[in-house]
Scaffold this active site. Structure first.
Site, PDB file in Angstrom:
ATOM      1  N   CYS A 113      -6.653 -26.611  14.940  1.00  0.00           N
ATOM      2  CA  CYS A 113      -7.429 -27.291  14.949  1.00  0.00           C
ATOM      3  C   CYS A 113      -7.459 -28.643  14.772  1.00  0.00           C
ATOM      4  O   CYS A 113      -7.735 -29.956  15.166  1.00  0.00           O
ATOM      5  CB  CYS A 113      -9.270 -27.323  14.217  1.00  0.00           C
ATOM      6  SG  CYS A 113      -9.647 -25.133  14.710  1.00  0.00           S
TER       7      CYS A 113
ATOM      8  N   GLY B 177      -1.027   6.806   1.591  1.00  0.00           N
ATOM      9  CA  GLY B 177      -1.580   7.111   1.851  1.00  0.00           C
ATOM     10  C   GLY B 177      -2.787   7.431   3.611  1.00  0.00           C
ATOM     11  O   GLY B 177      -2.788   8.033   4.445  1.00  0.00           O
ATOM     12  N   PHE B 178      -3.357   5.505   3.326  1.00  0.00           N
ATOM     13  CA  PHE B 178      -4.162   5.805   5.044  1.00  0.00           C
ATOM     14  C   PHE B 178      -3.301   5.337   5.937  1.00  0.00           C
ATOM     15  O   PHE B 178      -4.174   6.794   6.740  1.00  0.00           O
ATOM     16  CB  PHE B 178      -4.699   4.116   4.524  1.00  0.00           C
ATOM     17  CG  PHE B 178      -5.364   4.124   5.751  1.00  0.00           C
ATOM     18  CD1 PHE B 178      -4.912   2.707   6.854  1.00  0.00           C
ATOM     19  CD2 PHE B 178      -6.617   4.106   5.365  1.00  0.00           C
ATOM     20  CE1 PHE B 178      -5.746   2.520   7.362  1.00  0.00           C
ATOM     21  CE2 PHE B 178      -7.621   3.629   6.398  1.00  0.00           C
ATOM     22  CZ  PHE B 178      -7.232   3.007   6.799  1.00  0.00           C
TER      23      PHE B 178
ATOM     24  N   ASP C  28      -3.462   7.976  -2.402  1.00  0.00           N
ATOM     25  CA  ASP C  28      -3.892   8.133  -2.190  1.00  0.00           C
ATOM     26  C   ASP C  28      -4.086   9.007  -0.670  1.00  0.00           C
ATOM     27  O   ASP C  28      -4.058   9.111  -0.507  1.00  0.00           O
ATOM     28  CB  ASP C  28      -4.990   7.423  -2.683  1.00  0.00           C
ATOM     29  CG  ASP C  28      -4.764   6.343  -1.943  1.00  0.00           C
ATOM     30  OD1 ASP C  28      -4.321   6.176  -1.057  1.00  0.00           O
ATOM     31  OD2 ASP C  28      -6.306   5.896  -1.341  1.00  0.00           O
TER      32      ASP C  28
ATOM     33  N   CYS D   5      -6.928 -27.341  10.135  1.00  0.00           N
ATOM     34  CA  CYS D   5      -5.969 -26.014  10.431  1.00  0.00           C
ATOM     35  C   CYS D   5      -4.891 -27.003  11.443  1.00  0.00           C
ATOM     36  O   CYS D   5      -5.136 -27.216  12.053  1.00  0.00           O
ATOM     37  CB  CYS D   5      -5.922 -25.157  10.834  1.00  0.00           C
ATOM     38  SG  CYS D   5      -6.711 -24.265  12.317  1.00  0.00           S
TER      39      CYS D   5
ATOM     40  N   ASP E   7      -8.531  -7.680   1.571  1.00  0.00           N
ATOM     41  CA  ASP E   7      -6.926  -7.981   2.233  1.00  0.00           C
ATOM     42  C   ASP E   7      -6.878  -6.915   3.983  1.00  0.00           C
ATOM     43  O   ASP E   7      -8.274  -5.900   3.681  1.00  0.00           O
ATOM     44  CB  ASP E   7      -6.013  -6.650   2.142  1.00  0.00           C
ATOM     45  CG  ASP E   7      -6.088  -4.680   2.481  1.00  0.00           C
ATOM     46  OD1 ASP E   7      -6.933  -4.371   2.279  1.00  0.00           O
ATOM     47  OD2 ASP E   7      -5.870  -4.965   4.050  1.00  0.00           O
TER      48      ASP E   7
ATOM     49  N   CYS F 217     -12.868 -27.605  11.196  1.00  0.00           N
ATOM     50  CA  CYS F 217     -11.046 -26.997  10.066  1.00  0.00           C
ATOM     51  C   CYS F 217     -10.171 -27.680  10.232  1.00  0.00           C
ATOM     52  O   CYS F 217      -9.769 -29.199  11.527  1.00  0.00           O
ATOM     53  CB  CYS F 217     -10.961 -26.224  11.287  1.00  0.00           C
ATOM     54  SG  CYS F 217      -9.724 -24.597  10.746  1.00  0.00           S
TER      55      CYS F 217
ATOM     56  N   ASP G  52       0.839  -1.368   0.184  1.00  0.00           N
ATOM     57  CA  ASP G  52       0.071   0.090   0.065  1.00  0.00           C
ATOM     58  C   ASP G  52       1.060   0.947  -0.571  1.00  0.00           C
ATOM     59  O   ASP G  52       1.914   0.972   0.939  1.00  0.00           O
ATOM     60  CB  ASP G  52      -1.320   0.603   1.142  1.00  0.00           C
ATOM     61  CG  ASP G  52      -2.004   1.482   0.751  1.00  0.00           C
ATOM     62  OD1 ASP G  52      -2.828   1.136   1.545  1.00  0.00           O
ATOM     63  OD2 ASP G  52      -2.316   1.248   0.210  1.00  0.00           O
ATOM     64  N   SER G  53       0.083   2.376  -0.538  1.00  0.00           N
ATOM     65  CA  SER G  53       1.395   3.937  -0.873  1.00  0.00           C
ATOM     66  C   SER G  53       1.302   4.425   0.073  1.00  0.00           C
ATOM     67  O   SER G  53       2.002   5.369   0.804  1.00  0.00           O
ATOM     68  CB  SER G  53       0.229   4.726  -2.042  1.00  0.00           C
ATOM     69  OG  SER G  53      -1.134   4.659  -1.421  1.00  0.00           O
TER      70      SER G  53
ATOM     71  N   HIS H 186      -5.220 -20.466  13.502  1.00  0.00           N
ATOM     72  CA  HIS H 186      -7.017 -20.618  12.565  1.00  0.00           C
ATOM     73  C   HIS H 186      -7.071 -19.343  11.887  1.00  0.00           C
ATOM     74  O   HIS H 186      -8.238 -19.381  11.332  1.00  0.00           O
ATOM     75  CB  HIS H 186      -6.982 -21.128  14.219  1.00  0.00           C
ATOM     76  CG  HIS H 186      -8.921 -21.245  13.826  1.00  0.00           C
ATOM     77  ND1 HIS H 186      -9.088 -22.258  13.262  1.00  0.00           N
ATOM     78  CD2 HIS H 186      -9.856 -20.197  14.366  1.00  0.00           C
ATOM     79  CE1 HIS H 186     -10.970 -22.622  13.337  1.00  0.00           C
ATOM     80  NE2 HIS H 186     -10.855 -21.213  13.663  1.00  0.00           N
TER      81      HIS H 186
ATOM     82  N   GLN I 236     -11.877   6.986  -5.145  1.00  0.00           N
ATOM     83  CA  GLN I 236     -12.438   7.338  -3.614  1.00  0.00           C
ATOM     84  C   GLN I 236     -13.592   7.950  -3.579  1.00  0.00           C
ATOM     85  O   GLN I 236     -14.689   7.625  -5.180  1.00  0.00           O
ATOM     86  CB  GLN I 236     -11.386   8.507  -3.754  1.00  0.00           C
ATOM     87  CG  GLN I 236     -10.478   7.989  -3.164  1.00  0.00           C
ATOM     88  CD  GLN I 236     -10.112   7.194  -1.141  1.00  0.00           C
ATOM     89  OE1 GLN I 236     -10.864   7.912  -0.577  1.00  0.00           O
ATOM     90  NE2 GLN I 236      -9.200   6.296  -1.057  1.00  0.00           N
TER      91      GLN I 236
HETATM   92  C1  LIG Z   1      -8.938  -0.860   7.560  1.00  0.00           C
HETATM   93  N1  LIG Z   1      -9.827  -0.430   6.292  1.00  0.00           N
HETATM   94  C2  LIG Z   1      -9.320   0.055   5.705  1.00  0.00           C
HETATM   95  N2  LIG Z   1      -7.948   0.342   5.269  1.00  0.00           N
HETATM   96  C3  LIG Z   1      -7.505   0.547   4.232  1.00  0.00           C
HETATM   97  C4  LIG Z   1      -6.415   0.519   3.619  1.00  0.00           C
HETATM   98  C5  LIG Z   1      -5.118   0.313   3.912  1.00  0.00           C
HETATM   99  C6  LIG Z   1      -4.558   0.204   4.793  1.00  0.00           C
HETATM  100  C7  LIG Z   1      -2.698  -0.502   5.165  1.00  0.00           C
HETATM  101  O1  LIG Z   1      -3.078   0.051   6.459  1.00  0.00           O
HETATM  102  C8  LIG Z   1      -2.635  -1.795   6.595  1.00  0.00           C
HETATM  103  O2  LIG Z   1      -3.262  -2.429   7.015  1.00  0.00           O
HETATM  104  C9  LIG Z   1      -4.122  -1.146   8.804  1.00  0.00           C
HETATM  105  C10 LIG Z   1      -1.810  -2.151   5.406  1.00  0.00           C
HETATM  106  O3  LIG Z   1      -0.746  -2.041   4.864  1.00  0.00           O
HETATM  107  C11 LIG Z   1      -0.121  -3.159   4.971  1.00  0.00           C
HETATM  108  C12 LIG Z   1      -3.148  -2.023   4.573  1.00  0.00           C
HETATM  109  O4  LIG Z   1      -2.756  -2.469   3.444  1.00  0.00           O
HETATM  110  C13 LIG Z   1      -6.345   2.358   1.918  1.00  0.00           C
HETATM  111  N3  LIG Z   1      -5.543   1.960   1.456  1.00  0.00           N
HETATM  112  C14 LIG Z   1      -5.497   3.374   0.472  1.00  0.00           C
HETATM  113  N4  LIG Z   1      -4.179   3.392   0.418  1.00  0.00           N
HETATM  114  N5  LIG Z   1      -6.062   4.688  -0.028  1.00  0.00           N
HETATM  115  C15 LIG Z   1      -7.833   4.236   1.102  1.00  0.00           C
HETATM  116  O5  LIG Z   1      -8.556   4.745   0.504  1.00  0.00           O
HETATM  117  C16 LIG Z   1      -7.576   2.705   2.083  1.00  0.00           C
HETATM  118  C17 LIG Z   1      -8.937   2.766   2.958  1.00  0.00           C
HETATM  119  C18 LIG Z   1      -8.649   1.693   3.890  1.00  0.00           C
HETATM  120  N6  LIG Z   1      -9.856   1.001   4.899  1.00  0.00           N
END
Ligand SMILES: CNc1nc2c(CC[C@H]3O[C@@H](OC)[C@H](OC)[C@@H]3O)c3nc(N)[nH]c(=O)c3cc2[nH]1
Length: 390
Positions: free
Chosen positions: A315, A95-96, A146, A312, A272, A310, A92-93, A354, A195
């Site tokens: 289990c 951004g979040f 983003d 796994c 994910d 299960c 992931d980039s 599990h 978005q």
């Molecule tokens: C949980 N809800 C949620 N996750 C989101 C993530 C991944 C978080 C990223 O943070 C890490 O997990 C916490 C992971 O990074 C490996 C995941 O890909 C998002 N990533 C981007 N770029 N843009 C979004 O609009 C976005 C929205 C989310 N809503």
């Protein structure tokens, strides 16, 4: 480099069976991707991930940039060599994460200025910098930078005007991400992120502009950000199936087992979520007949495994024969309850095996049902089973 083969589509829903070919291997879809934010899926050995059938895992640009840093990752030729994972990785980039830094960051058109939560360094993340970091990580799937539009701003629901401005900036950042990705000659695949908040018209505008960029794959962002479940389901019903049918579709950060089944029915190929790993560490276990809290006293003497169906390691033990099939090699709920009560490390480890196996097996069952043309029946059975209660 990415090839997506659409194998079958379900006549009664938007569900489809596909196959992704990436630089580090093939991925059968629909698929769940375990989250390995800091370069490890918490509490699980890579060999266990292979055993349970994980085909692709996640890494995170923001966290890995801060620690261990690009120089270290460069020395290992990227994230695969560093964490010893030889299958595909999606990153992931950032951004979040930056968005969730709250007051510690300033978002401008250029990018995001923030202080490192690790050591206080003044840092700047832009679409170009995010592409440079992900090129160093050499992940198979790169996410554009983003802005994850919040569901609420200071307690008020984000207005359509604010969501529109945020979405349009993410579109400009998609273009900048694509230009930089190409300038760097990155051989992997760049995904755009739709978005638009909870506004279908903005979602449609975002996905149309991203589709015109002819990217190899598309994600739906800006959900699972604290919105009510019915709002998330409304966006899940609107956006995924409107994305290009011949490209992979990734729903970010979602969700419960029920959300994954619903997402597949709406046309999503990739998921994910931190739930299976995070809930395992908090003692909440997913089972065929509902969730189970292993800390509850009622499990104190229970000889059964978490889930009788299960297979796994937790289990069914080394033999892999489920309890319902006569297997007695698995760990009991009594033992897992004991480990949780004592705070033993083995507790969260066995629980994570599990939960991840449960999610990966759920997607395996969905793929098999799609291949057999029985997705509708499976969807109904899963819903009924999970509602039964443990
Ligand atoms: C949980 N809800 C949620 N996750 C989101 C993530 C991944 C978080 C990223 O943070 C890490 O997990 C916490 C992971 O990074 C490996 C995941 O890909 C998002 N990533 C981007 N770029 N843009 C979004 O609009 C976005 C929205 C989310 N809503």
């Amino acid at each position: 480099m990415l090839q997506f083969d659409l194998l079958t589509t379900d006549p009664a829903s938007h569900a489809r069976r596909g196959r992704l070919t990436l630089r580090h291997g093939q991925v059968q879809t629909p698929i769940f991707m375990p989250v390995g934010t800091h370069g490890s899926v918490k509490g699980v050995l890579p060999r266990s991930l292979h055993e349970m059938g994980a085909q692709i895992i996640l890494g995170n640009t923001f966290h890995l940039w801060l620690r261990p840093g690009l120089a270290v990752l460069q020395g290992f030729g990227g994230l695969h060599g560093f964490e010893k994972w030889n299958k595909p990785i999606l990153t992931d980039s950032g951004g979040f994460q930056v968005w969730s830094l709250g007051a510690l960051r300033t978002i401008t058109e250029e990018g995001v200025h923030f202080a490192s939560p690790v050591n206080g360094d003044k840092l700047f993340l832009s679409p170009e910098v995010s592409m440079q970091i992900q090129t160093t990580l050499d992940s198979d799937i790169v996410m554009q930078l983003d802005e994850c539009t919040p569901y609420e701003t200071r307690g008020q629901r984000t207005t359509e005007r604010a969501a529109c401005q945020s979405m349009q900036m993410s579109l400009r950042w998609a273009k900048r991400s694509q230009d930089e990705f190409q300038r760097l000659n990155n051989p992997n695949a760049l995904f755009g992120i739709v978005q638009g908040g909870m506004y279908e018209n903005l979602r449609a505008e975002s996905l149309a502009a991203l589709a015109a960029m002819d990217l190899p794959g598309y994600a739906i962002g800006g959900v699972s950000v604290g919105e009510p479940k019915d709002e998330m389901l409304r966006i899940m019903a609107h956006t995924p199936h409107r994305l290009p049918a011949h490209k992979p579709r990734y729903l970010m950060g979602v969700g419960t087992p029920e959300d994954l089944v619903e997402g597949v029915a709406q046309g999503v190929d990739m998921f994910d979520c931190v739930m299976p790993t995070r809930n395992a560490r908090n003692g909440t276990l997913f089972t065929r007949f509902g969730d189970l809290k292993i800390r509850n006293a009622r499990h104190k003497t229970d000889p059964q495994p978490l889930d009788g169906s299960c297979t796994c390691y937790t289990c069914a033990g080394p033999s892999g024969v489920a309890w319902d099939q006569g297997g007695r090699d698995g760990f009991s709920r009594a033992y897992l309850h004991h480990l949780e009560r004592c705070g033993e490390m083995l507790g969260p480890m066995l629980s994570t095996v599990h939960n991840l196996h449960y999610y990966l097996n759920l997607m395996r069952e969905i793929r098999q049902a799609l291949d057999a043309g029985e997705f509708t029946q499976l969807r109904a059975r899963l819903k009924a089973d999970r509602a039964r209660g443990v």
